[in-house]
Scaffold this motif. Structure first.
Motif, PDB file in Angstrom:
ATOM      1  N   LEU A 187      12.882   7.674  -7.134  1.00  0.00           N
ATOM      2  CA  LEU A 187      12.752   6.557  -6.197  1.00  0.00           C
ATOM      3  C   LEU A 187      13.438   6.890  -4.867  1.00  0.00           C
ATOM      4  O   LEU A 187      12.903   6.621  -3.795  1.00  0.00           O
ATOM      5  N   TRP A 188      14.612   7.485  -4.967  1.00  0.00           N
ATOM      6  CA  TRP A 188      15.372   7.880  -3.779  1.00  0.00           C
ATOM      7  C   TRP A 188      14.582   8.910  -2.967  1.00  0.00           C
ATOM      8  O   TRP A 188      14.483   8.822  -1.750  1.00  0.00           O
TER       9      TRP A 188
ATOM     10  N   GLY B 113       0.820  -1.214   0.000  1.00  0.00           N
ATOM     11  CA  GLY B 113       0.000   0.000   0.000  1.00  0.00           C
ATOM     12  C   GLY B 113       0.849   1.257   0.000  1.00  0.00           C
ATOM     13  O   GLY B 113       0.590   2.199  -0.742  1.00  0.00           O
ATOM     14  N   THR B 114       1.909   1.274   0.832  1.00  0.00           N
ATOM     15  CA  THR B 114       2.764   2.449   0.911  1.00  0.00           C
ATOM     16  C   THR B 114       3.490   2.688  -0.407  1.00  0.00           C
ATOM     17  O   THR B 114       3.585   3.817  -0.893  1.00  0.00           O
ATOM     18  N   MET B 115       3.953   1.599  -1.017  1.00  0.00           N
ATOM     19  CA  MET B 115       4.667   1.720  -2.281  1.00  0.00           C
ATOM     20  C   MET B 115       3.788   2.405  -3.332  1.00  0.00           C
ATOM     21  O   MET B 115       4.181   3.393  -3.952  1.00  0.00           O
ATOM     22  N   PHE B 116       2.571   1.858  -3.480  1.00  0.00           N
ATOM     23  CA  PHE B 116       1.693   2.421  -4.502  1.00  0.00           C
ATOM     24  C   PHE B 116       1.239   3.836  -4.126  1.00  0.00           C
ATOM     25  O   PHE B 116       1.058   4.686  -5.005  1.00  0.00           O
ATOM     26  N   GLY B 117       1.065   4.065  -2.827  1.00  0.00           N
ATOM     27  CA  GLY B 117       0.662   5.399  -2.392  1.00  0.00           C
ATOM     28  C   GLY B 117       1.721   6.434  -2.727  1.00  0.00           C
ATOM     29  O   GLY B 117       1.415   7.520  -3.222  1.00  0.00           O
ATOM     30  N   LEU B 118       2.994   6.074  -2.484  1.00  0.00           N
ATOM     31  CA  LEU B 118       4.091   6.991  -2.814  1.00  0.00           C
ATOM     32  C   LEU B 118       4.147   7.228  -4.311  1.00  0.00           C
ATOM     33  O   LEU B 118       4.294   8.362  -4.772  1.00  0.00           O
ATOM     34  N   LEU B 119       4.004   6.148  -5.091  1.00  0.00           N
ATOM     35  CA  LEU B 119       4.045   6.279  -6.547  1.00  0.00           C
ATOM     36  C   LEU B 119       2.930   7.204  -7.029  1.00  0.00           C
ATOM     37  O   LEU B 119       3.173   8.141  -7.792  1.00  0.00           O
ATOM     38  N   ALA B 120       1.699   6.924  -6.552  1.00  0.00           N
ATOM     39  CA  ALA B 120       0.557   7.704  -7.026  1.00  0.00           C
ATOM     40  C   ALA B 120       0.675   9.152  -6.586  1.00  0.00           C
ATOM     41  O   ALA B 120       0.398  10.073  -7.348  1.00  0.00           O
ATOM     42  N   GLY B 121       1.104   9.368  -5.338  1.00  0.00           N
ATOM     43  CA  GLY B 121       1.163  10.727  -4.818  1.00  0.00           C
ATOM     44  C   GLY B 121       2.299  11.530  -5.414  1.00  0.00           C
ATOM     45  O   GLY B 121       2.129  12.693  -5.762  1.00  0.00           O
TER      46      GLY B 121
ATOM     47  N   ILE C 288      -4.339   6.635   2.065  1.00  0.00           N
ATOM     48  CA  ILE C 288      -3.804   7.455   3.157  1.00  0.00           C
ATOM     49  C   ILE C 288      -2.435   7.996   2.777  1.00  0.00           C
ATOM     50  O   ILE C 288      -2.159   9.191   2.879  1.00  0.00           O
ATOM     51  N   VAL C 289      -1.554   7.072   2.295  1.00  0.00           N
ATOM     52  CA  VAL C 289      -0.183   7.478   1.960  1.00  0.00           C
ATOM     53  C   VAL C 289      -0.197   8.489   0.827  1.00  0.00           C
ATOM     54  O   VAL C 289       0.558   9.471   0.837  1.00  0.00           O
ATOM     55  N   ARG C 290      -1.081   8.285  -0.153  1.00  0.00           N
ATOM     56  CA  ARG C 290      -1.168   9.212  -1.280  1.00  0.00           C
ATOM     57  C   ARG C 290      -1.527  10.611  -0.782  1.00  0.00           C
ATOM     58  O   ARG C 290      -0.899  11.596  -1.185  1.00  0.00           O
ATOM     59  N   GLY C 291      -2.525  10.676   0.101  1.00  0.00           N
ATOM     60  CA  GLY C 291      -2.925  11.970   0.641  1.00  0.00           C
ATOM     61  C   GLY C 291      -1.783  12.661   1.367  1.00  0.00           C
ATOM     62  O   GLY C 291      -1.507  13.841   1.145  1.00  0.00           O
TER      63      GLY C 291
END
Lengths: 340, 316
Positions: A245-246, A157-165, A220-223
């Protein structure tokens, strides 16, 4: 030129233990043996019990440290005590003076009675297996699979949230749409369909929980990421020419950690409920090994008499106390984080 | 506003189409077809069946065609009001689902009728004076009841109210016609589990409103406390809980599975579980579509309602 001598305060062993690195080491020392024991214990044979030896002192020490860290919030203390009680039971189950949880001794023995030279503190179930032993052994699987499933869901979830956000644009559109598809299913429907397709087992529960929780975590992570990525230090990193990525892992991730920890505690509770419920519905962990959901499932048909209701009460109260522990811990953590 | 609604409904249709296509793909495997055959003909008969006979059986059931072909026929049929045929119950899916959904609707109606007033009153009382003894005890009660999973609440209630005191029937199978007494335990279980969440939302919202300037003004100009709460605070404090309450419909469809299975109540959740275990694809499909419609509609209602109730968002 005057030289200034700085007294380096001597750090006691307790302070040294409270450093992040020591705590992580302790958690690993507790968690890895327990995980290996529950997931692959069978392939170790008689040696399996020795796996848990280092986990017992690690758990006790961690509990002690937790008590010190959370002393300002009574709610967090109660929550931590409940959770650590079950953690301690999980790691020390092989060393406690318990009978084999799968051994039929005296069927339908009520609590606090003696039968066949064995004292049943919590009675025996319809097959004559000791309830006390089953309740204690049962927490191992719930804890291990619950935490593993939550952890995997968080990583994804965090991975995709960071990517999307962070990347926004098409990444955001596609990831958010897929997340919306999964979020529009009621959780139970999703669980039932996935587990029915993959078959009922611990590893498949991890997959099902990931599908059910990761989209919500991603949101949540995206927000949080959308909020944080406009900060100056992110622009600074971009100007320095750091790779996306970094930036995501080193600049953004540590700064979204706070709210996620509270959410993780709550979600641990949901996952525990989900695993117990799924096992009750026949889609989760399989017999004969003891598990709370399984205990409820097996006695739901036979125990519908006041006299035998302890067969249902013992697992129901056990699972409730663990989830109450997670929820109180989350509440306490939120309280502590608001104070800072 | 119309554009927003049209967009949301379009998104819902897209999600439904996507979700049902995935389900058709999932249930297309050989094992599932075999499972249906075993359930209908018996395991021994299936193993004795020659390959050609098995293919004929599949053709008779319409399972021999590839899933995308069946998918498009199925979509076409839906527009004509035909939801397909249940393999397990051997009836048309439409009336079957409608019947079970009605049972669940009765359950849901009573849950909401009890849960919403209890939750709102608890939340408002707790949030009125943040940090007071009442606030702390009410908050603890709501955390406590929400922490006990539905399955455990169901057990505790059954053991004490049905088995111990004998006041209520332990099961809600309704074998001798409809009996409102049998509904009490399932409704209580869902209310106990669900009310805490709304109560906490209401409490947070109420506590926030109580710290706002206009409440301070109202108190300072000497209005009676009752009037400050009822006339000034409540209107604004109830906006946030409204959206949460509508979203609870989605929770109910999930939570109802366990409760219906435990109490053997013939509703939507039990039907879904049985159908999924059997591989009864058309029932699962129809149930999923309904679940998605309920989830998306409640989301839309909640969003639209929020914009209507909160002028700050409407005019922004």
């Amino acid at each position: 030129m005057a030289t200034v001598t700085v007294d380096v305060p001597e750090r006691g062993w307790l302070e040294r233990l409270e450093s992040t690195r020591a705590v992580i080491a302790l958690i690993l020392l507790m968690w890895v043996p327990l995980n290996v024991y529950v997931m692959f214990g069978r392939s170790f044979g008689d040696f399996a019990d020795y796996l848990l030896v280092p986990a017992v002192p690690a758990t006790a020490l961690l509990y002690f440290l937790t008590l010190r860290a959370f002393r300002e919030s009574r709610i967090a203390l109660i929550g931590a005590t409940l959770v650590f009680f079950w953690l301690f039971m999980a790691v020390s189950a092989p060393f406690l003076p318990l009978v084999d949880p799968n051994e039929p001794i005296a069927p339908f023995t009520p609590p606090l009675t003696e039968a066949r030279d064995h004292f049943f503190l919590l009675g025996a179930d319809f097959k004559g297996r000791d309830m006390l032993s089953r309740a204690i052994w049962g927490c191992q699987r719930v804890l291990v699979w619950g935490v593993t499933a939550t952890l995997v869901a968080y990583v994804i979830g965090t991975m995709f949230g960071l990517l999307a956000g962070y990347l926004a644009g098409w990444w955001d559109e596609v990831i958010s749409f897929i997340a919306n598809v999964f979020l529009s299913f009621p959780v139970m429907v999703l669980f039932i369909v996935i587990l029915n397709y993959l078959g009922a087992s611990g590893f498949n529960i991890v997959i099902a929980v990931t599908f059910a929780s990761a989209p919500a975590i991603m949101r949540i992570v995206r927000g949080l990421t959308l909020d944080i990525k406009t900060r100056d230090y992110v622009f600074a990193a971009q100007t320095r020419g750091e790779a996306p990525l970094w930036i995501m892992l080193v600049e953004l991730l540590p700064n979204v950690r706070g709210p996620l920890i509270v959410d993780a505690c709550l979600r641990l509770g949901y996952t525990t409920v989900a695993i117990t419920t799924l096992t009750f519905l026949g889609l989760g962990l399989q017999p004969p090994d003891p598990d709370w959901g399984l205990m409820i499932r097996e006695s739901a048909k036979t125990a519908l008499l006041w006299k035998f209701s302890y067969m249902l009460l013992v697992p129901a109260l056990s699972v409730s106390s663990l989830i109450l522990g997670f929820n109180l811990l989350a509440d306490g953590l939120r309280e502590i984080s608001l104070k800072d | 506003m119309t554009l927003l609604l049209a967009r949301r409904f379009g998104q819902m249709l897209l999600i439904m189409a996507f979700a049902s296509l995935i389900l058709f793909m999932i249930f297309d495997t050989e094992e599932f077809k075999k499972k249906i055959a075993v359930a209908e003909l018996g395991g021994f008969a299936v193993s004795a069946l020659s390959d050609q006979d098995y293919q004929e059986w599949l053709a008779a059931k319409g399972l021999d065609k590839p899933f995308y072909q069946r998918y498009f026929t199925w979509i076409g049929d839906i527009f004509r009001g035909d939801f397909g045929h249940s393999f397990e119950k051997n009836t048309a899916v439409g009336p079957l689902i409608a019947d079970r959904l009605w049972n669940t609707a009765i359950l849901a109606f009573w849950v909401f009728a009890l849960m919403i007033p209890i939750a709102l009153v608890t939340g408002v009382l707790a949030g009125m004076s943040e940090g007071s003894a009442m606030d702390r005890s009410l908050s603890f009660v709501s955390v406590f009841t929400t922490s006990i999973p539905e399955i455990a609440t169901a057990i505790l209630l059954t053991v004490f109210l049905a088995l111990g005191l004998g006041w209520l029937p332990a099961k809600a199978a309704m074998t001798q016609g409809f009996d409102p007494w049998q509904l009490v335990l399932p409704v209580l279980t869902l209310v106990l589990y669900g009310f805490g969440y709304i109560a906490r939302m209401t409490r947070a919202s109420m506590a926030e409103v109580m710290t706002s300037n206009y409440i301070r003004t109202a108190v300072l100009k000497g209005l009676p406390y009752r009037q400050v709460i009822l006339g000034h605070a409540l209107r604004n404090a109830l906006i946030a809980p409204f959206t949460v309450i509508v979203l609870q419909l989605n929770w109910l469809l999930s939570g109802v599975v366990v409760v219906e299975v435990f109490f053997e109540y013939d509703g939507f959740g039990k039907l879904l579980l049985e159908a999924a275990l059997f591989g009864d694809i058309y029932v699962v499909q129809a149930a999923t579509l309904i679940a998605v419609v309920v989830a998306c509609t409640s989301q839309i209602i909640s969003d639209v309602g929020y914009t209507f109730l909160n002028p700050r968002i409407r005019f922004a």
